[in-house]
Design an enzyme around this catalytic site. Sequence first.
Site, mmCIF file in Angstrom:
data_model
loop_
_atom_site.group_PDB
_atom_site.id
_atom_site.type_symbol
_atom_site.label_atom_id
_atom_site.label_comp_id
_atom_site.label_asym_id
_atom_site.label_seq_id
_atom_site.Cartn_x
_atom_site.Cartn_y
_atom_site.Cartn_z
ATOM 1 C CE LYS A 153 6.159 -4.970 6.199
ATOM 2 N NZ LYS A 153 5.443 -6.076 5.606
HETATM 3 N N1 PMP Z 1 -0.689 -7.295 5.333
HETATM 4 C C1 PMP Z 1 0.498 -7.900 5.419
HETATM 5 C C2 PMP Z 1 0.590 -9.194 6.133
HETATM 6 C C3 PMP Z 1 1.638 -7.314 4.846
HETATM 7 O O1 PMP Z 1 2.825 -7.919 4.916
HETATM 8 C C4 PMP Z 1 1.501 -6.085 4.148
HETATM 9 C C5 PMP Z 1 2.703 -5.444 3.513
HETATM 10 N N2 PMP Z 1 3.374 -4.612 4.414
HETATM 11 C C6 PMP Z 1 0.229 -5.488 4.094
HETATM 12 C C7 PMP Z 1 -0.850 -6.116 4.696
HETATM 13 C C8 PMP Z 1 0.029 -4.176 3.391
HETATM 14 O O2 PMP Z 1 0.614 -3.128 4.131
HETATM 15 P P1 PMP Z 1 1.118 -1.800 3.437
HETATM 16 O O3 PMP Z 1 0.012 -1.298 2.612
HETATM 17 O O4 PMP Z 1 1.424 -0.889 4.573
HETATM 18 O O5 PMP Z 1 2.316 -2.148 2.630
#
Ligand code: PMP
Length: 296
Positions: A153
């Site tokens: 991320k």
């Molecule tokens: N894909 C992207 C590109 C994101 O930014 C997020 C948000 N973090 C997610 C998927 C979903 O991840 P999570 O369920 O861990 O929040």
Amino acid sequence: MYYSEDTIVYLDGKWLKATDANFSLYSQSIHYGSGVFEGIRSYEAEGEASIFKAAAHYERLLDSAKKMHIKCNYTVEELTQISYELLERNNLKGAYIRPLIFLGANMSLSPVNEVHLFFCAWKWANYLGDKLSNVLVSSYERPNPKSVPVEAKVTGHYTNSILATTEAKSKGFDEALLLDANGSVAEGSGANFFFERDNVLYTPPLGNILPGITRATTIEIAHDLGYEVIETYFPPQKVKGADGAFFTGTAVEIAGIQSLDGIPFKKPWEQTIGYKIAQEYKKLIRKPSRKLLAKA
Ligand code: PMP
């Protein structure tokens, strides 16, 4: 919206007023997008703040830092502890928590030793709201995993998300669905994607997507409810006109989709597997976390 005169943030071991916290405009992160972050939610559970899947989020944060050659000496436990203290200091129970690891002044393209840790939190309603979204297949692809670690991320990755969302909104849609470099469906701008056909759920496998924590929880709930989830590559044509579809993510939670490129999904949202999973998810996030269980 994100802070007021009274908001307290954490920066490099200190608790500061948000209005007093600052950083160098020569930061490598702000010039080149090399920083890592998380998006985490706490919910009020039995009168106390309960951070949903704190360990999974902090493991991913540390892993993102490692992939970007950013040194971070904090442990998952310390990061969790800071998060709970942040909530307490701001009198927050249900909140969105944003930890950010960013770099110090450096205009070169080399690794930077000066690493900063920032935390803030604010009240943030469900990102897409309770309304179903009309989604556009984006003309922007997700970043190629051979170019950048897409499973991390990283702040800079979100220029891609901003472009895709801006395109979708400018064309009258609510959200974007991005493809991978091979033309298969990857994910939303800030959420993972599932669709339903003939009582089975389909979602893209890991590799070209952020390994969402909500995605993993969704798969677990689906299995507990007795549904099959197939992780496979598929083109957007396979999705159009299917029975149902939804996004999953910390910010959006489980968000139903009404149409893709103007083609509606067949079932009313309330009759889909996604809806059933959303109901279970709502129960799960309101269960006290380990910290609260340990206290009892
Ligand atoms: N894909 C992207 C590109 C994101 O930014 C997020 C948000 N973090 C997610 C998927 C979903 O991840 P999570 O369920 O861990 O929040």
